[in-house]
Design a protein around this motif. Structure first.
Motif, PDB file in Angstrom:
ATOM      1  N   SER A   2      79.076 -66.707  17.698  1.00 44.68           N
ATOM      2  CA  SER A   2      79.206 -65.275  17.472  1.00 44.68           C
ATOM      3  C   SER A   2      78.058 -64.742  16.637  1.00 44.68           C
ATOM      4  N   VAL A   3      77.860 -63.431  16.762  1.00 43.44           N
ATOM      5  CA  VAL A   3      76.993 -62.685  15.862  1.00 43.44           C
ATOM      6  C   VAL A   3      77.880 -62.149  14.751  1.00 43.44           C
ATOM      7  N   THR A   4      77.450 -62.305  13.502  1.00 39.18           N
ATOM      8  CA  THR A   4      78.306 -61.919  12.384  1.00 39.18           C
ATOM      9  C   THR A   4      77.602 -60.956  11.438  1.00 39.18           C
ATOM     10  N   ASP A   5      78.395 -60.061  10.857  1.00 39.81           N
ATOM     11  CA  ASP A   5      77.927 -59.177   9.795  1.00 39.81           C
ATOM     12  C   ASP A   5      78.401 -59.657   8.428  1.00 39.81           C
ATOM     13  N   PHE A   6      78.978 -60.861   8.386  1.00 45.35           N
ATOM     14  CA  PHE A   6      79.480 -61.405   7.126  1.00 45.35           C
ATOM     15  C   PHE A   6      78.381 -61.464   6.064  1.00 45.35           C
ATOM     16  N   VAL A   7      78.737 -61.071   4.844  1.00 48.81           N
ATOM     17  CA  VAL A   7      77.843 -61.184   3.688  1.00 48.81           C
ATOM     18  C   VAL A   7      78.630 -61.836   2.555  1.00 48.81           C
ATOM     19  N   PRO A   8      78.197 -62.979   2.046  1.00 53.51           N
ATOM     20  CA  PRO A   8      78.924 -63.606   0.941  1.00 53.51           C
ATOM     21  C   PRO A   8      78.648 -62.892  -0.369  1.00 53.51           C
ATOM     22  N   PRO A   9      79.510 -63.072  -1.362  1.00 54.96           N
ATOM     23  CA  PRO A   9      79.236 -62.459  -2.668  1.00 54.96           C
ATOM     24  C   PRO A   9      78.075 -63.115  -3.391  1.00 54.96           C
ATOM     25  N   SER A  10      77.837 -64.398  -3.109  1.00 53.04           N
ATOM     26  CA  SER A  10      76.715 -65.113  -3.730  1.00 53.04           C
ATOM     27  C   SER A  10      76.290 -66.230  -2.801  1.00 53.04           C
ATOM     28  N   ALA A  11      75.016 -66.600  -2.882  1.00 48.57           N
ATOM     29  CA  ALA A  11      74.499 -67.629  -1.988  1.00 48.57           C
ATOM     30  C   ALA A  11      73.404 -68.414  -2.682  1.00 48.57           C
ATOM     31  N   MET A  12      73.255 -69.651  -2.240  1.00 51.61           N
ATOM     32  CA  MET A  12      72.190 -70.523  -2.721  1.00 51.61           C
ATOM     33  C   MET A  12      71.465 -71.098  -1.502  1.00 51.61           C
ATOM     34  N   VAL A  13      70.151 -71.056  -1.528  1.00 48.76           N
ATOM     35  CA  VAL A  13      69.336 -71.624  -0.463  1.00 48.76           C
ATOM     36  C   VAL A  13      68.660 -72.872  -1.020  1.00 48.76           C
ATOM     37  N   VAL A  14      68.958 -74.027  -0.431  1.00 46.96           N
ATOM     38  CA  VAL A  14      68.409 -75.305  -0.896  1.00 46.96           C
ATOM     39  C   VAL A  14      67.398 -75.793   0.129  1.00 46.96           C
ATOM     40  N   VAL A  15      66.138 -75.902  -0.290  1.00 44.88           N
ATOM     41  CA  VAL A  15      65.073 -76.311   0.623  1.00 44.88           C
ATOM     42  C   VAL A  15      64.211 -77.384  -0.026  1.00 44.88           C
ATOM     43  N   ALA A  16      63.363 -77.994   0.779  1.00 46.30           N
ATOM     44  CA  ALA A  16      62.490 -79.047   0.275  1.00 46.30           C
ATOM     45  C   ALA A  16      61.219 -78.496  -0.349  1.00 46.30           C
ATOM     46  N   MET A  24      63.342 -70.346   7.455  1.00 42.27           N
ATOM     47  CA  MET A  24      64.730 -70.638   7.784  1.00 42.27           C
ATOM     48  C   MET A  24      65.609 -69.400   7.829  1.00 42.27           C
ATOM     49  N   CYS A  25      65.495 -68.531   6.827  1.00 44.46           N
ATOM     50  CA  CYS A  25      66.551 -67.527   6.658  1.00 44.46           C
ATOM     51  C   CYS A  25      66.109 -66.268   5.937  1.00 44.46           C
ATOM     52  N   ALA A  26      64.822 -65.945   5.907  1.00 43.76           N
ATOM     53  CA  ALA A  26      64.369 -64.800   5.108  1.00 43.76           C
ATOM     54  C   ALA A  26      64.994 -63.491   5.554  1.00 43.76           C
ATOM     55  N   GLY A  27      65.137 -63.296   6.862  1.00 48.19           N
ATOM     56  CA  GLY A  27      65.740 -62.054   7.336  1.00 48.19           C
ATOM     57  C   GLY A  27      67.187 -61.924   6.903  1.00 48.19           C
ATOM     58  N   THR A  28      67.912 -63.034   6.961  1.00 50.69           N
ATOM     59  CA  THR A  28      69.302 -63.048   6.516  1.00 50.69           C
ATOM     60  C   THR A  28      69.404 -62.795   5.022  1.00 50.69           C
ATOM     61  N   ILE A  29      68.534 -63.424   4.239  1.00 48.40           N
ATOM     62  CA  ILE A  29      68.566 -63.243   2.787  1.00 48.40           C
ATOM     63  C   ILE A  29      68.270 -61.800   2.415  1.00 48.40           C
ATOM     64  N   ALA A  30      67.282 -61.183   3.053  1.00 50.14           N
ATOM     65  CA  ALA A  30      66.981 -59.776   2.765  1.00 50.14           C
ATOM     66  C   ALA A  30      68.178 -58.885   3.085  1.00 50.14           C
ATOM     67  N   LYS A  31      68.865 -59.199   4.166  1.00 54.29           N
ATOM     68  CA  LYS A  31      70.050 -58.421   4.553  1.00 54.29           C
ATOM     69  C   LYS A  31      71.173 -58.606   3.540  1.00 54.29           C
ATOM     70  N   TRP A  32      71.371 -59.843   3.121  1.00 50.29           N
ATOM     71  CA  TRP A  32      72.448 -60.122   2.164  1.00 50.29           C
ATOM     72  C   TRP A  32      72.187 -59.499   0.798  1.00 50.29           C
ATOM     73  N   THR A  33      70.967 -59.626   0.288  1.00 50.09           N
ATOM     74  CA  THR A  33      70.701 -59.068  -1.043  1.00 50.09           C
ATOM     75  C   THR A  33      70.829 -57.546  -1.033  1.00 50.09           C
ATOM     76  N   ALA A  34      70.427 -56.915   0.073  1.00 53.19           N
ATOM     77  CA  ALA A  34      70.561 -55.462   0.171  1.00 53.19           C
ATOM     78  C   ALA A  34      72.026 -55.030   0.137  1.00 53.19           C
ATOM     79  N   ALA A  35      72.921 -55.935   0.563  1.00 54.67           N
ATOM     80  CA  ALA A  35      74.358 -55.633   0.575  1.00 54.67           C
ATOM     81  C   ALA A  35      75.067 -56.057  -0.706  1.00 54.67           C
TER      82      ALA A  35
END
Length: 247
Positions: A2-16, A24-35
């Motif tokens: 599915s396509v989702t509009d879900f936004v968590p209250p807080s998130a952590m991105v763990v990368v190497a 990986m997820c910059a577009g998603t992170i920008a969307k989430w922080t704006a919300a």
């Protein structure tokens, strides 16, 4: 799937490495922080091997890449950074790394963790996934479950004041078997600008490639651009599940 509009209250991105999160997820992170989502980046290695310049040193490159990561995160609205300082290129999913990741998970208490899909060894017929990526994904998943959750695992964390924490969701990318897509049509330009904030590693051609991949992922779901994940719900959250967090 599915396509989702879900936004968590807080998130952590763990990368190497610095710049992994932007791919990986910059577009998603920008969307989430704006919300209203609070986002923490955890960068495990110093990224101190990624240069062909014979005059470059590992110490200088590490400083350059940390500065680039902070600049890229600022474009996306990332509020906090953890640089764990492991050497680039040698990462293993050790108990030491698992404890370090459990510590930052307990410190920041994220609802959702985004990390690498460690099962995805081959992205395509022309690219082999970096071993640091696979090690980071394995260690992050083990830190989320069960380590950060279980009080008696690494009891020294309790001595340091880090109480157990249950992460509700894990999102894996690039996913071998994606089941969730995020519409990043409105944040694609932020993703591109964040990628360009890593000039020691990336040029315009790499940004164009990342854009094309996002557009291909979006087209399959009737969107201008998208990022794909394998979403794993570890614990149901009726307060936030299925709806945007109000901030």
């Amino acid at each position: 799937m599915s396509v989702t509009d879900f936004v968590p209250p807080s998130a952590m991105v763990v990368v190497a490495h610095p710049d992994d999160a932007e791919f990986m997820c910059a577009g998603t992170i920008a969307k989430w922080t704006a919300a209203g989502c609070r986002v923490v980046y955890v960068v495990i290695t110093k990224g101190d091997k990624g240069s062909d310049d014979p005059e470059m040193t590992t110490e200088r490159l590490a400083r350059v890449r940390e500065a680039e990561q902070r600049a890229a995160g600022a474009i996306l609205g990332v509020q906090a950074f953890e640089f764990l300082g492991y050497p680039d290129g040698y990462l293993q999913p050790t108990l030491e790394l698992r404890r370090d990741l459990a510590r930052v998970i307990r410190r920041h208490r994220p609802h959702t963790v985004i990390t690498f899909d460690p099962t995805n060894r081959f992205f395509s017929d022309t690219y082999v996934n970096h071993p640091d990526h696979r090690a980071a994904g394995d260690a992050a998943l083990d830190a989320v479950f069960p380590t950060a959750r279980d009080r008696l695992t690494f009891p020294e964390l309790l001595v340091d004041g880090y109480e157990p924490w249950k992460v509700r969701q894990v999102w894996l990318a690039p996913a071998a078997q994606p089941n969730t897509w995020v519409d990043i049509s409105a944040t694609l330009e932020q993703k591109k600008q964040a990628l360009l904030a890593h000039p020691s590693q990336l040029g315009p051609e790499v940004v164009e490639f990342a854009e094309s991949m996002a557009r291909v992922a979006g087209a399959a779901h009737g969107l201008e651009a998208a990022e794909a994940f394998r979403r794993i719900i570890l614990e149901a959250d009726p307060v936030h599940e299925g709806a945007a967090y109000p901030g």
